[in-house]
Design a protein around this motif. Sequence first.
Motif, PDB file in Angstrom:
ATOM      1  N   PHE A 114      20.299  63.687 108.924  1.00 61.90           N
ATOM      2  CA  PHE A 114      21.210  63.461 110.043  1.00 61.90           C
ATOM      3  C   PHE A 114      22.633  63.294 109.529  1.00 61.90           C
ATOM      4  CE2 PHE A 114      17.051  62.054 111.416  1.00 61.90           C
ATOM      5  CZ  PHE A 114      16.956  62.554 112.710  1.00 61.90           C
ATOM      6  N   LEU A 115      23.585  63.650 110.377  1.00 66.54           N
ATOM      7  CA  LEU A 115      24.983  63.509 110.027  1.00 66.54           C
ATOM      8  C   LEU A 115      25.775  63.136 111.278  1.00 66.54           C
ATOM      9  CD1 LEU A 115      27.102  63.987 107.716  1.00 66.54           C
ATOM     10  CD2 LEU A 115      27.382  66.289 108.647  1.00 66.54           C
ATOM     11  N   TRP A 116      26.579  62.063 111.178  1.00 64.43           N
ATOM     12  CA  TRP A 116      27.448  61.668 112.278  1.00 64.43           C
ATOM     13  C   TRP A 116      28.790  62.373 112.128  1.00 64.43           C
ATOM     14  CZ3 TRP A 116      25.963  58.978 116.432  1.00 64.43           C
ATOM     15  CH2 TRP A 116      24.832  58.153 116.338  1.00 64.43           C
ATOM     16  N   VAL A 117      29.332  62.863 113.241  1.00 63.07           N
ATOM     17  CA  VAL A 117      30.679  63.434 113.237  1.00 63.07           C
ATOM     18  C   VAL A 117      31.436  62.944 114.461  1.00 63.07           C
ATOM     19  CG1 VAL A 117      30.035  65.519 111.960  1.00 63.07           C
ATOM     20  CG2 VAL A 117      29.976  65.547 114.449  1.00 63.07           C
ATOM     21  N   ASN A 118      32.734  62.825 114.311  1.00 62.51           N
ATOM     22  CA  ASN A 118      33.612  62.479 115.426  1.00 62.51           C
ATOM     23  C   ASN A 118      34.893  63.283 115.235  1.00 62.51           C
ATOM     24  OD1 ASN A 118      35.241  61.340 117.417  1.00 62.51           O
ATOM     25  ND2 ASN A 118      34.425  59.287 117.102  1.00 62.51           N
ATOM     26  N   ILE A 119      35.095  64.302 116.063  1.00 63.84           N
ATOM     27  CA  ILE A 119      36.211  65.228 115.900  1.00 63.84           C
ATOM     28  C   ILE A 119      37.352  64.788 116.813  1.00 63.84           C
ATOM     29  CG2 ILE A 119      36.891  67.644 115.929  1.00 63.84           C
ATOM     30  CD1 ILE A 119      33.889  68.348 115.843  1.00 63.84           C
ATOM     31  N   ASN A 120      38.526  64.645 116.242  1.00 67.51           N
ATOM     32  CA  ASN A 120      39.658  64.125 117.005  1.00 67.51           C
ATOM     33  C   ASN A 120      40.507  65.205 117.664  1.00 67.51           C
ATOM     34  OD1 ASN A 120      39.131  61.398 116.327  1.00 67.51           O
ATOM     35  ND2 ASN A 120      40.041  61.747 114.310  1.00 67.51           N
ATOM     36  N   LYS A 121      40.478  66.403 117.117  1.00 65.02           N
ATOM     37  CA  LYS A 121      41.410  67.433 117.562  1.00 65.02           C
ATOM     38  C   LYS A 121      40.673  68.725 117.884  1.00 65.02           C
ATOM     39  CE  LYS A 121      45.539  69.900 115.965  1.00 65.02           C
ATOM     40  NZ  LYS A 121      46.482  70.081 114.817  1.00 65.02           N
ATOM     41  N   PRO A 122      40.932  69.350 119.054  1.00 66.00           N
ATOM     42  CA  PRO A 122      40.317  70.642 119.361  1.00 66.00           C
ATOM     43  C   PRO A 122      40.759  71.706 118.355  1.00 66.00           C
ATOM     44  CG  PRO A 122      41.259  69.666 121.346  1.00 66.00           C
ATOM     45  CD  PRO A 122      41.751  68.850 120.184  1.00 66.00           C
ATOM     46  N   GLY A 123      39.898  72.691 118.157  1.00 68.75           N
ATOM     47  CA  GLY A 123      40.227  73.785 117.240  1.00 68.75           C
ATOM     48  C   GLY A 123      38.982  74.326 116.574  1.00 68.75           C
ATOM     49  N   ASP A 124      39.168  75.299 115.711  1.00 67.77           N
ATOM     50  CA  ASP A 124      38.075  75.882 114.947  1.00 67.77           C
ATOM     51  C   ASP A 124      38.038  75.257 113.560  1.00 67.77           C
ATOM     52  OD1 ASP A 124      37.649  77.497 117.117  1.00 67.77           O
ATOM     53  OD2 ASP A 124      38.509  79.299 116.223  1.00 67.77           O
ATOM     54  N   TYR A 125      36.856  74.837 113.139  1.00 71.93           N
ATOM     55  CA  TYR A 125      36.659  74.225 111.832  1.00 71.93           C
ATOM     56  C   TYR A 125      35.663  75.085 111.061  1.00 71.93           C
ATOM     57  CZ  TYR A 125      38.984  70.205 113.903  1.00 71.93           C
ATOM     58  OH  TYR A 125      39.902  69.380 114.518  1.00 71.93           O
ATOM     59  N   ILE A 126      36.072  75.520 109.872  1.00 72.38           N
ATOM     60  CA  ILE A 126      35.291  76.494 109.121  1.00 72.38           C
ATOM     61  C   ILE A 126      34.622  75.833 107.919  1.00 72.38           C
ATOM     62  CG2 ILE A 126      35.366  78.697 107.900  1.00 72.38           C
ATOM     63  CD1 ILE A 126      36.033  78.802 110.929  1.00 72.38           C
ATOM     64  N   GLY A 127      33.359  76.196 107.703  1.00 69.75           N
ATOM     65  CA  GLY A 127      32.623  75.685 106.561  1.00 69.75           C
ATOM     66  C   GLY A 127      31.667  76.739 106.044  1.00 69.75           C
ATOM     67  N   ALA A 128      30.714  76.309 105.235  1.00 67.29           N
ATOM     68  CA  ALA A 128      29.748  77.243 104.651  1.00 67.29           C
ATOM     69  C   ALA A 128      28.567  76.469 104.095  1.00 67.29           C
ATOM     70  CB  ALA A 128      30.399  78.055 103.530  1.00 67.29           C
ATOM     71  N   CYS A 129      27.467  77.172 103.936  1.00 70.02           N
ATOM     72  CA  CYS A 129      26.350  76.603 103.188  1.00 70.02           C
ATOM     73  C   CYS A 129      26.812  76.422 101.745  1.00 70.02           C
ATOM     74  CB  CYS A 129      25.149  77.552 103.245  1.00 70.02           C
ATOM     75  SG  CYS A 129      23.733  76.988 102.269  1.00 70.02           S
ATOM     76  N   SER A 130      26.623  75.240 101.195  1.00 72.44           N
ATOM     77  CA  SER A 130      27.103  74.984  99.833  1.00 72.44           C
ATOM     78  C   SER A 130      25.962  74.787  98.837  1.00 72.44           C
ATOM     79  CB  SER A 130      28.040  73.775  99.815  1.00 72.44           C
ATOM     80  OG  SER A 130      27.349  72.602 100.174  1.00 72.44           O
ATOM     81  N   GLU A 131      24.774  75.237  99.206  1.00 71.63           N
ATOM     82  CA  GLU A 131      23.630  75.247  98.282  1.00 71.63           C
ATOM     83  C   GLU A 131      23.163  76.695  98.178  1.00 71.63           C
ATOM     84  OE1 GLU A 131      20.742  73.867  95.682  1.00 71.63           O
ATOM     85  OE2 GLU A 131      22.203  72.571  96.704  1.00 71.63           O
TER      86      GLU A 131
END
Length: 214
Positions: free
Chosen positions: A68-85
Motif C-alpha cells: 500500500f502507498l498513501w498519496v496526497n497531491i496538492n496541485k493538478p497536472g500530469d505526474y510522470i513515473g516508471a517501473c523502477s524494477e
Amino acid sequence: MKPDVIITGHQWWWEVEYPSTKMVTANEVHLPVGKQLLLELRTKDVIHDWWVPELGNKMDMILNRTNFLWVNINKPGDYIGACSEFCGAQHAWMRIKVVAQSTADYNNWLMANTKKAAEPMDKEAIAGKELFQNKSCAGCHRIEGTSAIAVVGPDLTHLAGRQYLLTGLLANNESNLNDWINHPQQIKSGAHMPDFMLEKDSVRAIAHYLSQLK
C-alpha cells in the motif's frame, strides 16, 4: 481500510481499478487533488516497482503480496513515473502517467468512464466491432457493454480517451492503433500481443472502431 485505487502491474502495462465504482482502466491513473488517497499495489507476474518521483516513495509490487502507498497531491497536472524494477524486455516502456484533477473534474472523468462503451458511429466502425468480437481480440480484452469480457490484456472500454498507447510509447490516434494491431512485435517486441496476420482492411476497421471508444 479500503483502497481508493487498486493498481496492478503486468508485463508491460498498468491495470487501474476504482473499487467505489468497479470501473477498470489502464495505464493512465486519474486521481483527485487535496485528498489523502490509499493506493493498493499488486502484480500479476514478475516484480514491478511503482515510482512517481513527485508523489513520494517507490513501492514494490510482488506476486502474491499486497502493498500500500498513501498519496496526497496538492496541485493538478500530469505526474510522470516508471517501473523502477527491471521486469523484462520492455521494462523501459513501462511508464506511468498520473493525471491529478480537481474534485469536480475527477468526478466528471470517473462518471464518464463508468459508462458502457460507445456504439460505433459508421459502417467501418460497425464492421470493426464485429471483427473485434469474432477474431481473437475479445479473447484478451474487455469492452464494457459488449460480449468482450476477458481480462488478460488492458480494458479498452474508453481507450480513445487516453492520451497515449503502450504506456507512453505512441500517441493515441487511429494511425498508431492501426500500426500496433498490424505489427505489434515490430513496435513493442516481447509484448504479449501476438501478430494475428489479419487482412489490412480488417485491421483498419478494428482500429477505426477502437478510435471511437471515448
